[in-house]
Design an enzyme around this catalytic site. Structure first.
Site, PDB file in Angstrom:
ATOM      1  N   GLU A  37       0.838  -1.200   0.000  1.00  0.00           N
ATOM      2  CA  GLU A  37       0.000   0.000   0.000  1.00  0.00           C
ATOM      3  C   GLU A  37       0.875   1.253   0.000  1.00  0.00           C
ATOM      4  OE1 GLU A  37      -3.987   1.565   2.211  1.00  0.00           O
ATOM      5  OE2 GLU A  37      -2.292   1.043   3.506  1.00  0.00           O
ATOM      6  N   TRP A  58      -9.810  -1.082   0.008  1.00  0.00           N
ATOM      7  CA  TRP A  58     -10.176   0.201  -0.599  1.00  0.00           C
ATOM      8  C   TRP A  58     -11.425   0.089  -1.470  1.00  0.00           C
ATOM      9  CZ3 TRP A  58      -8.304   5.066   0.124  1.00  0.00           C
ATOM     10  CH2 TRP A  58      -7.094   5.192   0.819  1.00  0.00           C
ATOM     11  N   TYR A  95      -4.280  10.812  -1.737  1.00  0.00           N
ATOM     12  CA  TYR A  95      -2.935  10.533  -1.225  1.00  0.00           C
ATOM     13  C   TYR A  95      -1.799  10.649  -2.245  1.00  0.00           C
ATOM     14  CZ  TYR A  95      -5.345   9.074   3.000  1.00  0.00           C
ATOM     15  OH  TYR A  95      -6.115   9.060   4.117  1.00  0.00           O
ATOM     16  N   CYS A 154      -6.994  11.110   5.589  1.00  0.00           N
ATOM     17  CA  CYS A 154      -6.910  11.041   7.048  1.00  0.00           C
ATOM     18  C   CYS A 154      -5.494  11.418   7.503  1.00  0.00           C
ATOM     19  CB  CYS A 154      -7.269   9.649   7.537  1.00  0.00           C
ATOM     20  SG  CYS A 154      -8.980   9.188   7.210  1.00  0.00           S
ATOM     21  N   ARG A 202      -5.540  14.181  10.625  1.00  0.00           N
ATOM     22  CA  ARG A 202      -6.726  14.958  11.012  1.00  0.00           C
ATOM     23  C   ARG A 202      -7.779  14.038  11.641  1.00  0.00           C
ATOM     24  NH1 ARG A 202     -11.664  13.401   8.350  1.00  0.00           N
ATOM     25  NH2 ARG A 202     -11.028  12.330   6.450  1.00  0.00           N
ATOM     26  N   ASP A 259      -8.264   6.529  13.052  1.00  0.00           N
ATOM     27  CA  ASP A 259      -8.902   5.278  13.461  1.00  0.00           C
ATOM     28  C   ASP A 259      -7.838   4.481  14.217  1.00  0.00           C
ATOM     29  OD1 ASP A 259      -9.852   2.680  13.620  1.00  0.00           O
ATOM     30  OD2 ASP A 259     -10.198   2.450  11.473  1.00  0.00           O
TER      31      ASP A 259
END
Length: 270
Positions: A62, A84, A99, A151, A171, A174
Site C-alpha cells: 500500500e 479500498w 494521497y 486522514c 486529522r 482510526d
C-alpha cells in the site's frame, strides 16, 4: 527506555476512559479525544505493532502504491489488497485525487504538476536546515475529487546532525485499525527517504486531531490491551536503491518479528 508500543496502548486506554461519543458518516459511532501525540525512536526497532499480528507485505505494498502516485486500485488488487474497494463507485477502479496523487501530482494554478515528495527529498539533500520540508495531501480545492478525504494529511521532515525525523499529522485517526498501518508505513517511508539521502532514520512523531475508536472496535481494543508487547523487529533495506521510485518488495527484509495473534474486526466504511 520504555517500549514505544505502550504509548499506542495508552492512547487506546485514554480513548476508552475519557473519549466522548460522537456520530459519524458510517453506521458506527465513535469515542474520541481531540489532540494526541506518540513518538517512535527507530533505535528501538521498526514499530510494527506486536500486540496483534500485522500484515507486513500488505502495508508495504500500500505504501509503494502511495509513492507511485497512482489512485487506480489495480496495483492493490494485484497484491490481494481489497479494503479500498468499499470506497469505489460501482464498476470504477480509480479513487480520484487521493494521497499519492497529491504527493506526486499536486496541481499548480496554471495546471502544471508539482512532485512534492521528490521536492522534499531534494530539499533534504540540498537545504537540510529548512523548516518547510512538507508534503501535503490535504488539497482543499480538490476534496470533491477524492473518494475519501485524506486522514493522514501532511508530513514534515527534519534533519539534525545527520539524523532524519518525520512528523505526521492525522486529522482523523482510526486508532484500532488505521493507526497500526500509519505507524508502520510512515516509519518505512522514513527509512526509505533516509536511505536515498544518506541519513540515519531516527524518529517518527505522529500528532492527531480526532483520535478515535469506533464503538465496534472497543471490545477488540480491550482484548489487545491485555497483551504485553514483544521487542520491535528490525527493518533492513537491501540493494543499491538511489531513487524513491525504485524500491520494490525485494528491497525490504523484516527480521525478528514476534507478535500476539491477529484480532479480527470489521473495517468501518465512512
Amino acid at each position: 527506555m520504555v517500549h514505544s508500543e505502550y504509548q499506542y496502548l495508552q492512547l487506546m486506554k485514554t480513548i476508552i476512559k475519557d473519549g466522548r461519543s460522537k456520530p459519524t458518516r458510517g453506521i458506527h459511532h465513535i469515542k474520541s479525544i481531540f489532540g494526541a501525540q506518540i513518538r517512535f525512536d527507530m533505535r528501538q526497532g521498526f514499530p510494527l505493532l506486536t500486540t496483534k499480528k500485522m500484515p507486513f507485505k500488505i502495508l508495504l505494498h500500500e505504501l509503494l502504491w502511495f509513492i507511485s502516485g497512482s489512485s487506480d486500485v489495480k496495483y492493490l488488487h494485484d497484491h490481494k489488497i481489497h479494503y479500498w474497494d468499499g470506497f469505489l463507485n460501482d464498476g470504477a477502479t480509480d479513487l480520484g485525487r487521493v494521497y499519492g496523487v497529491q504527493w506526486r501530482h499536486w496541481k499548480r494554478p496554471d495546471g502544471t504538476e508539482f512532485d512534492q515528495l521528490q521536492w522534499a527529498i531534494d530539499q533534504i539533500k540540498t537545504n537540510p536546515d529548512s523548516k518547510g520540508i512538507i508534503v501535503n495531501a490535504w488539497n482543499a480545492g480538490e476534496l470533491d475529487e477524492m473518494r475519501l478525504p485524506p486522514c493522514h494529511t501532511m508530513f514534515q521532515f527534519d534533519v539534525t546532525k545527520g539524523k532524519l525525523r518525520l512528523h505526521l499529522y492525522q486529522r482523523s485517526w482510526d486508532v484500532f485499525l488505521g493507526a497500526p498501518f500509519n505507524i508502520a508505513q510512515y516509519a518505512m517511508l522514513l527509512h526509505m527517504v533516509a536511505h536515498v539521502t544518506g541519513l540515519e532514520a531516527r524518529e517518527l512523531i505522529i500528532s492527531a486531531g480526532n483520535a478515535h475508536l469506533y464503538k465496534n472496535h472497543i471490545e477488540p481494543a480491550k482484548e489487545q490491551l491485555t497483551r504485553k508487547p514483544y521487542p520491535f523487529p528490525k527493518l533492513k533495506i537491501i540493494g543499491d536503491v538511489k531513487n524513491i521510485d525504485d524500491f520494490t518488495e525485494e528491497n525490504f527484509v523484516l527480521e525478528g518479528y514476534e507478535s500476539h495473534p491477529h484480532i479480527k474486526t470489521d473495517l468501518v466504511i465512512v
